[in-house]
Design an enzyme around this catalytic site. Structure first.
Site, PDB file in Angstrom:
ATOM      1  N   SER A   1      38.064  16.454  42.954  1.00  0.00           N
ATOM      2  CA  SER A   1      37.532  15.226  43.126  1.00  0.00           C
ATOM      3  C   SER A   1      36.176  15.464  44.172  1.00  0.00           C
ATOM      4  CB  SER A   1      38.183  14.041  43.603  1.00  0.00           C
ATOM      5  OG  SER A   1      38.922  14.254  44.718  1.00  0.00           O
TER       6      SER A   1
ATOM      7  N   GLY B   1      33.422  16.490  43.819  1.00  0.00           N
ATOM      8  CA  GLY B   1      32.578  17.263  43.428  1.00  0.00           C
ATOM      9  C   GLY B   1      33.067  18.925  43.751  1.00  0.00           C
TER      10      GLY B   1
ATOM     11  N   GLU C   1      32.236   4.607  36.935  1.00  0.00           N
ATOM     12  CA  GLU C   1      31.014   5.344  36.950  1.00  0.00           C
ATOM     13  C   GLU C   1      30.241   5.255  35.450  1.00  0.00           C
ATOM     14  OE1 GLU C   1      31.540   9.091  39.122  1.00  0.00           O
ATOM     15  OE2 GLU C   1      33.219   8.253  40.218  1.00  0.00           O
TER      16      GLU C   1
ATOM     17  N   GLU D   1      33.153   8.552  34.491  1.00  0.00           N
ATOM     18  CA  GLU D   1      34.784   8.536  34.918  1.00  0.00           C
ATOM     19  C   GLU D   1      35.003   7.229  35.584  1.00  0.00           C
ATOM     20  OE1 GLU D   1      35.868  11.553  37.680  1.00  0.00           O
ATOM     21  OE2 GLU D   1      34.283  10.803  39.256  1.00  0.00           O
TER      22      GLU D   1
ATOM     23  N   ASP E   1      34.416   5.553  46.765  1.00  0.00           N
ATOM     24  CA  ASP E   1      33.409   5.933  48.002  1.00  0.00           C
ATOM     25  C   ASP E   1      32.058   5.307  48.010  1.00  0.00           C
ATOM     26  OD1 ASP E   1      32.636   7.701  46.172  1.00  0.00           O
ATOM     27  OD2 ASP E   1      33.101   9.318  47.025  1.00  0.00           O
ATOM     28  N   THR E   2      31.347   5.145  46.787  1.00  0.00           N
ATOM     29  CA  THR E   2      30.011   4.806  47.078  1.00  0.00           C
ATOM     30  C   THR E   2      30.064   2.982  47.170  1.00  0.00           C
ATOM     31  OG1 THR E   2      29.953   4.269  44.311  1.00  0.00           O
ATOM     32  CG2 THR E   2      29.195   6.334  45.231  1.00  0.00           C
TER      33      THR E   2
ATOM     34  N   ARG F   1      33.054  14.428  55.008  1.00  0.00           N
ATOM     35  CA  ARG F   1      32.498  12.888  55.353  1.00  0.00           C
ATOM     36  C   ARG F   1      33.024  12.408  56.731  1.00  0.00           C
ATOM     37  NH1 ARG F   1      33.981   9.274  51.067  1.00  0.00           N
ATOM     38  NH2 ARG F   1      33.115  10.593  49.800  1.00  0.00           N
TER      39      ARG F   1
HETATM   40  N1  LIG Z   1      27.527  15.530  32.701  1.00  0.00           N
HETATM   41  C1  LIG Z   1      26.853  15.457  33.860  1.00  0.00           C
HETATM   42  N2  LIG Z   1      25.394  15.086  33.821  1.00  0.00           N
HETATM   43  C2  LIG Z   1      24.625  14.861  34.623  1.00  0.00           C
HETATM   44  N3  LIG Z   1      25.140  14.970  36.132  1.00  0.00           N
HETATM   45  C3  LIG Z   1      26.525  14.934  36.208  1.00  0.00           C
HETATM   46  C4  LIG Z   1      27.420  15.131  35.078  1.00  0.00           C
HETATM   47  N4  LIG Z   1      28.711  15.010  35.607  1.00  0.00           N
HETATM   48  C5  LIG Z   1      28.746  14.995  36.763  1.00  0.00           C
HETATM   49  N5  LIG Z   1      27.360  14.752  37.453  1.00  0.00           N
HETATM   50  C6  LIG Z   1      27.046  14.530  38.570  1.00  0.00           C
HETATM   51  O1  LIG Z   1      27.862  15.047  39.490  1.00  0.00           O
HETATM   52  C7  LIG Z   1      28.582  13.833  40.150  1.00  0.00           C
HETATM   53  C8  LIG Z   1      29.920  13.971  40.427  1.00  0.00           C
HETATM   54  O2  LIG Z   1      30.564  14.066  39.058  1.00  0.00           O
HETATM   55  P1  LIG Z   1      32.065  13.310  38.826  1.00  0.00           P
HETATM   56  O3  LIG Z   1      32.163  12.205  39.297  1.00  0.00           O
HETATM   57  O4  LIG Z   1      32.664  13.997  37.547  1.00  0.00           O
HETATM   58  O5  LIG Z   1      33.038  14.223  40.091  1.00  0.00           O
HETATM   59  P2  LIG Z   1      33.986  13.710  40.983  1.00  0.00           P
HETATM   60  O6  LIG Z   1      34.468  15.337  41.703  1.00  0.00           O
HETATM   61  O7  LIG Z   1      35.029  13.127  40.249  1.00  0.00           O
HETATM   62  O8  LIG Z   1      33.478  12.778  42.148  1.00  0.00           O
HETATM   63  P3  LIG Z   1      34.143  11.773  42.671  1.00  0.00           P
HETATM   64  O9  LIG Z   1      35.499  12.076  43.048  1.00  0.00           O
HETATM   65  O10 LIG Z   1      33.284  11.565  43.956  1.00  0.00           O
HETATM   66  O11 LIG Z   1      33.859  10.587  41.860  1.00  0.00           O
HETATM   67  C9  LIG Z   1      28.024  12.613  39.429  1.00  0.00           C
HETATM   68  O12 LIG Z   1      28.246  11.569  39.913  1.00  0.00           O
HETATM   69  C10 LIG Z   1      26.803  13.033  39.045  1.00  0.00           C
HETATM   70  O13 LIG Z   1      26.005  12.918  39.742  1.00  0.00           O
HETATM   71  N1  LIG Z   2      35.741  10.610  46.269  1.00  0.00           N
HETATM   72  C1  LIG Z   2      36.928  10.427  46.652  1.00  0.00           C
HETATM   73  C2  LIG Z   2      36.973   9.843  48.038  1.00  0.00           C
HETATM   74  O1  LIG Z   2      35.944   9.469  48.777  1.00  0.00           O
HETATM   75  N2  LIG Z   2      38.008   9.681  48.933  1.00  0.00           N
HETATM   76  C3  LIG Z   2      38.147   9.322  50.114  1.00  0.00           C
HETATM   77  O2  LIG Z   2      38.336  10.623  50.987  1.00  0.00           O
HETATM   78  C4  LIG Z   2      39.412  10.700  51.527  1.00  0.00           C
HETATM   79  C5  LIG Z   2      39.498  12.489  51.631  1.00  0.00           C
HETATM   80  O3  LIG Z   2      38.826  12.795  52.665  1.00  0.00           O
HETATM   81  P1  LIG Z   2      38.866  14.261  53.170  1.00  0.00           P
HETATM   82  O4  LIG Z   2      38.633  15.336  52.178  1.00  0.00           O
HETATM   83  O5  LIG Z   2      37.845  14.355  54.267  1.00  0.00           O
HETATM   84  O6  LIG Z   2      40.184  14.483  53.845  1.00  0.00           O
HETATM   85  C6  LIG Z   2      40.435  10.176  50.789  1.00  0.00           C
HETATM   86  O7  LIG Z   2      41.777   9.929  51.511  1.00  0.00           O
HETATM   87  C7  LIG Z   2      39.620   8.846  50.423  1.00  0.00           C
HETATM   88  O8  LIG Z   2      39.806   7.908  51.274  1.00  0.00           O
HETATM   89 MG   LIG Z   3      32.880  10.363  40.408  1.00  0.00          MG
END
Ligand SMILES: Nc1ncnc2c1ncn2[C@@H]1O[C@H](COP(=O)(O)OP(=O)(O)OP(=O)(O)O)[C@@H](O)[C@H]1O
Ligand SMILES: NCC(=O)N[C@@H]1O[C@H](COP(=O)([O-])[O-])[C@@H](O)[C@H]1O
Ligand SMILES: [Mg+2]
Length: 392
Positions: free
Chosen positions: A156, A158, A264, A276, A283-284, A361
């Site tokens: 997660s 990224g 999303e 997804e 977070d957003t 963050r």
């Molecule tokens: N297929 C795609 N095409 C274009 N951009 C993408 C694609 N997949 C992901 N991204 C970019 O990467 C970001 C993170 O992807 P995704 O939400 O799948 O990852 P994540 O690790 O689950 O993030 P989070 O846990 O923060 O939601 C997306 O918000 C987007 O900006």
């Molecule tokens: N995109 C998912 C997300 O933003 N999750 C948030 O980040 C924390 C982990 O932060 P850390 O990696 O700094 O410990 C999680 O516990 C949740 O609050």
């Molecule tokens: Mg995402």
């Protein structure tokens, strides 16, 4: 079903980061009892909970021990990396898992939720396939085309994700994904790169005994697959909002239960593409700490406890911008907070994470403005004013 329950309830939060911290504050305001659980001590939500436990949430035995000790009414996952099979067992034993144990299992891995959305529900997603070895990734990349996005199925924020421009970058993408995959999974998803105009999170509130409701869409910008800034309302047409709402309803209905979901989407010129979802606050969605009468954490709590949500009022152009660490630090202090707060309609949250590493963050700046651009500029200016230093 849940709408005549008494308060307080005993809530066990699995994951105690910044999202959990705001959720605990919302829960405490209604007098609930919260046990915050995470993999490390002094996590943000632990600082405001009634008590805390440090365990491996991927360990079924560890989960069993804390559940046996506290006997919570609700188990509320805050992160994805949890032994979700164990949550199914807790649910069978009569504990309410939010939104449902099956939903946490579906969303823990990208492949499960993607198969549900794309194959079972027929929802439009980016073209995708999977690979379990470098050789397979080379073949699958050719089939999906370039550029594409490679992600570990288990990750997660990224982590392990890369945009692959051509064949020469495939090997590196495989290595990066596997090195940053959570758990021991050796599986990646390859997605067609969507050249979107804007991406949004549609906060979707699924209730036990009332219709599903939505927040105004949140626009966001990501770097390295991680959220940098978000704003609300996102500038998309009413038609696209309705289309996103209908997709969000379909997916969340399939997952069941109650709570808030961060759904999303990629928005192109003429399409709404499902990406997804998180079965919990997003977070957003931290922008709602300034942009709504009920923020996403309060909405999650009300949905969980079956409390009414008579109206969600959006206060107008609002934004959030993240405060990221730039270096490894074992003890942290912040400067520039006073400067950041000197501007009207600006607020700051510092999460209280005990240590820092690059890109972690550590806080978020929130702002309201006369238009989206102004709100975004204000939030970014405030975030840039806050500096993270060694506390010695
Ligand atoms: N297929 C795609 N095409 C274009 N951009 C993408 C694609 N997949 C992901 N991204 C970019 O990467 C970001 C993170 O992807 P995704 O939400 O799948 O990852 P994540 O690790 O689950 O993030 P989070 O846990 O923060 O939601 C997306 O918000 C987007 O900006
Ligand atoms: N995109 C998912 C997300 O933003 N999750 C948030 O980040 C924390 C982990 O932060 P850390 O990696 O700094 O410990 C999680 O516990 C949740 O609050
Ligand atoms: Mg995402």
């Amino acid at each position: 079903m849940k709408n005549s329950m008494k308060l307080p309830q005993k809530l066990m939060l699995l994951g105690a980061g910044e999202l959990g911290k705001e959720f605990v504050i919302a829960a405490q305001r209604l007098g609930n009892y919260v046990i915050a659980v995470d993999r490390y001590a002094d996590a943000p939500a632990m600082q405001v909970a009634d008590c805390s436990e440090v365990i491996s949430m991927l360990s079924a035995d560890d989960l069993e021990a804390v559940v046996a000790k506290y006997k919570p009414d609700f188990i509320i996952p805050e992160i994805e990396a949890i032994r979700t099979e164990k949550l199914i067992e807790f649910e069978q034993r009569g504990i309410t898992v939010i939104p449902t144990a099956a939903a946490t299992n579906y969303t823990m891995n990208r492949d499960r939720i993607r198969e549900l959305a794309s194959k079972k529900l027929g929802i439009r997603t980016a073209k995708y396939d999977y690979a379990t070895s470098e050789e397979e990734l080379i073949a699958v990349s050719d089939e999906i085309g370039f550029p594409n996005v490679v992600k570990p199925v288990m990750s997660s924020s990224g982590k392990g994700q890369s945009v692959v421009k051509d064949k020469s970058e495939v090997e590196q993408a495989w290595k990066y994904a596997i090195a940053n995959s959570r758990g021991d999974s050796q599986k990646v998803i390859v997605e067609e790169f969507i050249d979107f105009e804007i991406e949004i999170t549609l906060l979707t509130i699924k209730q036990w005994n009332a219709p599903t409701i939505f927040c105004s869409p949140i626009g966001h910008r990501q770097e390295r697959g991680d959220y940098q800034e978000s704003w609300q309302p996102a500038e998309i047409s009413d038609e696209m909002i309705l289309s996103a709402q209908s997709i969000a309803k379909k997916v969340t209905d399939a997952l069941g239960g109650a709570g808030i979901f961060g759904v999303e989407f990629f928005i192109t010129k003429d399409e709404v593409i499902f990406s997804e979802l998180s079965p919990r606050p997003h977070d957003t969605g931290m922008v709602t700490l300034i942009s709504q009468n009920l923020n996403e954490f309060e909405l999650h709590l009300r949905a969980i406890l079956g409390l009414p949500i008579p109206n969600i009022e959006q206060f107008g152009f609002s934004a959030s911008a993240v405060i990221l660490a730039t270096e490894q630090l074992d003890s942290i202090a912040f400067t520039g907070v006073a400067e950041a707060l000197s501007e009207k309609d600006v607020d700051i949250r510092l999460f209280g994470k005990p240590n820092a590493h690059p890109y972690r963050r550590m806080g978020v700046a929130l702002a309201k403005g006369n238009n989206i651009l102004e709100a975004r500029e204000k939030a970014k200016r405030a975030a840039n004013q806050v500096k993270i230093i060694r506390n010695d």
